[in-house]
Design an enzyme around this catalytic site. Structure first.
Site, PDB file in Angstrom:
ATOM      1  N   GLU A  53     -20.819  -5.651 -14.395  1.00  0.00           N
ATOM      2  CA  GLU A  53     -21.828  -6.188 -13.472  1.00  0.00           C
ATOM      3  C   GLU A  53     -23.199  -5.766 -13.935  1.00  0.00           C
ATOM      4  O   GLU A  53     -23.372  -4.610 -14.341  1.00  0.00           O
ATOM      5  CB  GLU A  53     -21.564  -5.679 -12.045  1.00  0.00           C
ATOM      6  N   HIS A 109     -21.418  -9.896  -6.087  1.00  0.00           N
ATOM      7  CA  HIS A 109     -21.169  -8.638  -5.358  1.00  0.00           C
ATOM      8  C   HIS A 109     -21.916  -8.639  -4.008  1.00  0.00           C
ATOM      9  O   HIS A 109     -22.771  -7.786  -3.747  1.00  0.00           O
ATOM     10  CB  HIS A 109     -21.600  -7.429  -6.212  1.00  0.00           C
ATOM     11  N   LEU A 110     -21.552  -9.644  -3.198  1.00  0.00           N
ATOM     12  CA  LEU A 110     -22.246  -9.819  -1.914  1.00  0.00           C
ATOM     13  C   LEU A 110     -21.458  -9.296  -0.720  1.00  0.00           C
ATOM     14  O   LEU A 110     -21.886  -9.453   0.422  1.00  0.00           O
ATOM     15  CB  LEU A 110     -22.508 -11.324  -1.676  1.00  0.00           C
ATOM     16  N   GLY A 111     -20.291  -8.698  -0.985  1.00  0.00           N
ATOM     17  CA  GLY A 111     -19.409  -8.279   0.116  1.00  0.00           C
ATOM     18  C   GLY A 111     -20.119  -7.483   1.192  1.00  0.00           C
ATOM     19  O   GLY A 111     -19.860  -7.652   2.389  1.00  0.00           O
ATOM     20  N   CYS A 135     -12.546  -9.003  -3.529  1.00  0.00           N
ATOM     21  CA  CYS A 135     -13.833  -8.480  -3.039  1.00  0.00           C
ATOM     22  C   CYS A 135     -13.779  -6.956  -3.076  1.00  0.00           C
ATOM     23  O   CYS A 135     -14.497  -6.298  -2.315  1.00  0.00           O
ATOM     24  CB  CYS A 135     -14.107  -8.951  -1.611  1.00  0.00           C
ATOM     25  N   ASP A 179       0.865  -1.177   0.000  1.00  0.00           N
ATOM     26  CA  ASP A 179       0.000   0.000   0.000  1.00  0.00           C
ATOM     27  C   ASP A 179       0.901   1.225   0.000  1.00  0.00           C
ATOM     28  O   ASP A 179       1.435   1.622   1.033  1.00  0.00           O
ATOM     29  CB  ASP A 179      -0.911  -0.003   1.246  1.00  0.00           C
TER      30      ASP A 179
HETATM   31  N1  LIG Z   1     -17.486  -6.284  -2.420  1.00  0.00           N
HETATM   32  C1  LIG Z   1     -18.150  -5.362  -1.774  1.00  0.00           C
HETATM   33  O1  LIG Z   1     -19.351  -5.418  -1.639  1.00  0.00           O
HETATM   34  C2  LIG Z   1     -17.404  -4.214  -1.175  1.00  0.00           C
HETATM   35  C3  LIG Z   1     -17.826  -3.681   0.039  1.00  0.00           C
HETATM   36  C4  LIG Z   1     -17.133  -2.614   0.582  1.00  0.00           C
HETATM   37  C5  LIG Z   1     -16.031  -2.091  -0.082  1.00  0.00           C
HETATM   38  N2  LIG Z   1     -15.651  -2.612  -1.273  1.00  0.00           N
HETATM   39  C6  LIG Z   1     -14.469  -2.121  -1.974  1.00  0.00           C
HETATM   40  O2  LIG Z   1     -13.313  -2.516  -1.236  1.00  0.00           O
HETATM   41  C7  LIG Z   1     -12.238  -1.625  -1.495  1.00  0.00           C
HETATM   42  C8  LIG Z   1     -11.563  -1.227  -0.203  1.00  0.00           C
HETATM   43  O3  LIG Z   1     -12.474  -0.530   0.637  1.00  0.00           O
HETATM   44  P1  LIG Z   1     -11.973   0.142   2.022  1.00  0.00           P
HETATM   45  O4  LIG Z   1     -13.208   0.588   2.718  1.00  0.00           O
HETATM   46  O5  LIG Z   1     -11.011  -0.726   2.714  1.00  0.00           O
HETATM   47  O6  LIG Z   1     -11.223   1.408   1.433  1.00  0.00           O
HETATM   48  P2  LIG Z   1     -10.066   2.254   2.112  1.00  0.00           P
HETATM   49  O7  LIG Z   1     -10.065   3.567   1.417  1.00  0.00           O
HETATM   50  O8  LIG Z   1     -10.183   2.234   3.588  1.00  0.00           O
HETATM   51  O9  LIG Z   1      -8.735   1.458   1.707  1.00  0.00           O
HETATM   52  C9  LIG Z   1      -8.203   1.430   0.420  1.00  0.00           C
HETATM   53  C10 LIG Z   1      -6.699   1.318   0.559  1.00  0.00           C
HETATM   54  O10 LIG Z   1      -6.165   1.138  -0.755  1.00  0.00           O
HETATM   55  C11 LIG Z   1      -4.932   1.829  -0.799  1.00  0.00           C
HETATM   56  N3  LIG Z   1      -4.566   2.072  -2.182  1.00  0.00           N
HETATM   57  C12 LIG Z   1      -5.023   3.034  -3.020  1.00  0.00           C
HETATM   58  N4  LIG Z   1      -4.417   2.944  -4.216  1.00  0.00           N
HETATM   59  C13 LIG Z   1      -3.553   1.886  -4.122  1.00  0.00           C
HETATM   60  C14 LIG Z   1      -2.626   1.307  -5.022  1.00  0.00           C
HETATM   61  N5  LIG Z   1      -2.465   1.781  -6.256  1.00  0.00           N
HETATM   62  N6  LIG Z   1      -1.916   0.240  -4.589  1.00  0.00           N
HETATM   63  C15 LIG Z   1      -2.067  -0.246  -3.324  1.00  0.00           C
HETATM   64  N7  LIG Z   1      -2.905   0.299  -2.415  1.00  0.00           N
HETATM   65  C16 LIG Z   1      -3.648   1.346  -2.820  1.00  0.00           C
HETATM   66  C17 LIG Z   1      -5.197   3.080   0.006  1.00  0.00           C
HETATM   67  O11 LIG Z   1      -3.996   3.662   0.466  1.00  0.00           O
HETATM   68  C18 LIG Z   1      -6.043   2.547   1.143  1.00  0.00           C
HETATM   69  O12 LIG Z   1      -5.247   2.224   2.259  1.00  0.00           O
HETATM   70  C19 LIG Z   1     -12.875  -0.470  -2.288  1.00  0.00           C
HETATM   71  O13 LIG Z   1     -12.624  -0.698  -3.654  1.00  0.00           O
HETATM   72  C20 LIG Z   1     -14.350  -0.620  -2.017  1.00  0.00           C
HETATM   73  O14 LIG Z   1     -15.137  -0.056  -3.028  1.00  0.00           O
HETATM   74  C21 LIG Z   1     -16.311  -3.678  -1.828  1.00  0.00           C
HETATM   75  O1  LIG Z   2     -24.059  -1.815  -2.647  1.00  0.00           O
HETATM   76  C1  LIG Z   2     -23.513  -2.895  -2.400  1.00  0.00           C
HETATM   77  O2  LIG Z   2     -24.082  -3.875  -1.964  1.00  0.00           O
HETATM   78  C2  LIG Z   2     -22.006  -3.009  -2.618  1.00  0.00           C
HETATM   79  C3  LIG Z   2     -21.247  -1.971  -1.896  1.00  0.00           C
HETATM   80  C4  LIG Z   2     -19.766  -2.072  -2.044  1.00  0.00           C
HETATM   81  O3  LIG Z   2     -19.361  -2.419  -3.298  1.00  0.00           O
HETATM   82  C5  LIG Z   2     -19.115  -0.792  -1.612  1.00  0.00           C
HETATM   83  O4  LIG Z   2     -18.234  -0.290  -2.306  1.00  0.00           O
HETATM   84  O5  LIG Z   2     -19.479  -0.313  -0.541  1.00  0.00           O
END
Ligand SMILES: NC(=O)c1ccc[n+]([C@@H]2O[C@H](COP(=O)([O-])OP(=O)(O)OC[C@H]3O[C@@H](n4cnc5c(N)ncnc54)[C@H](O)[C@@H]3O)[C@@H](O)[C@H]2O)c1
Ligand SMILES: O=C(O)CC[C@@H](O)C(=O)O
Length: 527
Positions: A259, A279-281, A228, A169
């Site tokens: 998606e 996309h169930l995260g 995820c 990171d």
């Molecule tokens: N699947 C789902 O339903 C779901 C749910 C929640 C979040 N998400 C996704 O998960 C991801 C992370 O969410 P979060 O809340 O932990 O975000 P966050 O902002 O807390 O963490 C993201 C991290 O990525 C790092 N980062 C940014 N660019 C980077 C790079 N080029 N290389 C390495 N690290 C890098 C940042 O420094 C940060 O620490 C996001 O993409 C979010 O949209 C998905």
């Molecule tokens: O809406 C959802 O269920 C997915 C949310 C998730 O991808 C997020 O980035 O918070």
């Protein structure tokens, strides 16, 4: 009542909060064309990841004040367009952190023990134990890309499972990684050493296809990968090839480049070592309640004229910080408006100086308020807290910030200096008591004036007769003076006079005032 459109499935608790202040329409099956057609009716929209708020859709939302994303990622919202249109975009940065981290861990365990395939096999009538011999995660290397909120939670659980955690990171400090007990390493080292790789970073132009054929080639044979975070960070063609060749032992995907995943996607054809979820995260009861409450409350607040606490395109303020800063935001806006009118022409640089008790406060909202005030004579209601910084940047206004806690004339004060094509002007303002606004200097001449709608300002020599002449001229034109203040630095030197007047100045009168002997300049200000 304002109108809110909810275009993705949102927990009822969110709808109840919105209904306190708005008429809420829940329409979760709209096509992109239908969305564009009805958006002009709405003051706010609340979405999850399903609705795509493209440039075209947002531009159709002529009455939108706020877009609420019940989740973290705002990659389904064209934020620059929203910002340009002065629409606040809010999200829920933490509401689904635990849900997404737990889904990741469930994916890792499912990959290791073939749980989905074993379940399917048993339900299909078999009793096959041979095909599903798994691997343990204990003592294995877990490589985490993106050690933010979700990545950190995954790291701490993984450590308690006995895994060695490596993270990449580039924006994280070594101290933070050390505190989490994680080895912060280069991307290449992580890819070479990890037995499991999990992604927790946003999708940006830098992270698109971060995992591609070239990087897969340097990974350990038999690596397992979990995504995820966002589709498109992994090149789906490259991982499908690597699964087929046996280079990758397993992959678990919750998110996809497109998606919903296409019905004929090749990913659906891959074997038992590929686990796909739609996309169930964030899909837990707890997370859906959290994000619905978090975002609905922000929409409600913004519709009531209060600030949003986690806006992605304006400085978000916690309610307690906002309560403290609110009078200073009004002060900064008034001073920006005043200094802009004094500057007259184009402003190239605005310096915002925070003095006294607010010298150590968060400056960004105050700067934005000053810019909003500065631009409002030209842009009127088109400028707001969301787009003021962009509008200023587009006009080439360079903003500098300074702080001086030692100024103690008032408990806290704001000093603005504007440089432009017609010279430099400066104003200072402070609060009397908790919220009464005072202008306390103009071009460094000390005064103490309560701002009013119409004001006349003169710069003149401090000599007998001038004030009388200006007063008589106003009287001749039937302009009523409500109050008057003179500020000077030395007797019979330069002075500033501020007249609060009840009526606008008739045309031509300003010219006559400027021609009075001893008057060097005069301005009419409308706040
Ligand atoms: N699947 C789902 O339903 C779901 C749910 C929640 C979040 N998400 C996704 O998960 C991801 C992370 O969410 P979060 O809340 O932990 O975000 P966050 O902002 O807390 O963490 C993201 C991290 O990525 C790092 N980062 C940014 N660019 C980077 C790079 N080029 N290389 C390495 N690290 C890098 C940042 O420094 C940060 O620490 C996001 O993409 C979010 O949209 C998905
Ligand atoms: O809406 C959802 O269920 C997915 C949310 C998730 O991808 C997020 O980035 O918070």
């Amino acid at each position: 009542m304002p109108k809110v459109l909810v275009s993705d499935p949102i927990d009822q608790v969110g709808i109840d909060i919105l209904s306190q202040v708005a008429t809420v329409d829940v329409k979760t099956t709209l096509s992109p064309e239908e969305l564009i057609q009805i958006l002009p009716e709405y003051d706010a929209i609340m979405i999850r990841s399903g609705t795509k708020l493209t440039k075209e859709a947002i531009e159709a939302g002529k009455n939108l004040k706020i877009i609420g994303r019940a989740g973290v990622g705002v990659d389904n919202v064209d934020v620059p367009t929203a910002t340009r249109m002065g629409i606040v975009v809010v999200n829920s940065p933490e509401g689904n952190t635990i849900a997404a981290a737990e889904h990741t861990l469930a994916m890792m365990m499912s990959l290791s023990r073939f749980i989905p395939a074993a379940n399917q096999s048993l339900k299909g009538g078999k009793w096959d134990r041979k095909s599903f011999t798994g691997v343990e995660v204990y003592k294995k290397n877990l490589g985490i890309l993106g050690l933010g909120k979700i990545g950190s939670h995954v790291a701490s659980v993984a450590k308690s499972l006995g895994m060695r955690v490596l993270a990449y990171d580039p924006f994280l400090t070594a101290e933070r990684a050390e505190k989490l007990g994680v080895n912060l390493v280069d991307l290449e080292i992580l890819l070479r050493e990890a037995d499991y790789i999990t992604l927790h970073l946003p999708k940006t132009k830098d992270t698109a296809h971060l995992i591609n054929a070239e990087r897969i080639a340097i990974m350990k044979d038999g690596v397992r990968i979990i995504n995820c975070a966002r589709g498109g960070i992994i090149d789906e063609v490259a991982i499908a090839d690597a699964i087929k060749s046996g280079k990758i032992a397993g992959i678990a995907l919750d998110v996809f480049e497109n998606e919903p995943l296409e019905a004929d996607s090749g990913l659906r054809e891959l074997g038992d070592n590929v686990i796909l979820t739609p996309h169930l995260g964030a899909s837990t009861e707890e997370a859906q309640t959290n994000v619905a409450v978090d975002v609905a409350e922000q929409i409600r607040d913004v519709l009531l004229g209060l600030p949003a606490r986690s806006a992605v395109n304006i400085p978000g303020l916690r309610p307690d910080v906002w309560q403290k800063l609110k009078p200073y935001l009004q002060l900064a806006e008034m001073l920006g408006n005043l200094v802009g009118q004094l500057a007259g022409g184009r402003v190239d640089t605005l310096n915002v100086k925070l003095q006294g008790e607010i010298a150590n406060s968060e400056s960004q909202p105050i700067v934005v308020a000053a810019l909003k005030g500065l631009l409002s004579p030209a842009l009127r209601e088109r400028v707001n807290f969301v787009n003021a910084s962009i509008e200023a940047k587009e006009r080439g206004i360079h903003v500098t910030e300074t702080r001086d806690p030692s100024v103690e004339d008032y408990s806290g004060s704001i000093h603005l200096t504007a440089h432009g094509n017609q010279g430099q002007q400066s104003v200072t303002g402070a609060l009397l008591g908790k919220s009464e606004i005072r202008i306390t200097s103009i071009n460094e001449f000390p005064i103490n004036v309560a701002p009013t709608h119409y004001m006349l300002l003169t710069l003149h020599r401090d000599m007998p007769g001038i004030i009388g002449r200006i007063g008589s001229l106003l009287g001749n034109f039937n302009v009523n003076i409500a109050s008057m203040q003179v500020g000077r630095r030395m007797v019979r030197g330069e002075a500033v006079m501020v007249l609060n007047i009840d009526d606008p100045l008739p045309s031509g009168l300003l010219d006559e005032i400027v021609h009075i002997q001893g008057v060097t300049d005069a301005f009419v200000v409308k706040l």
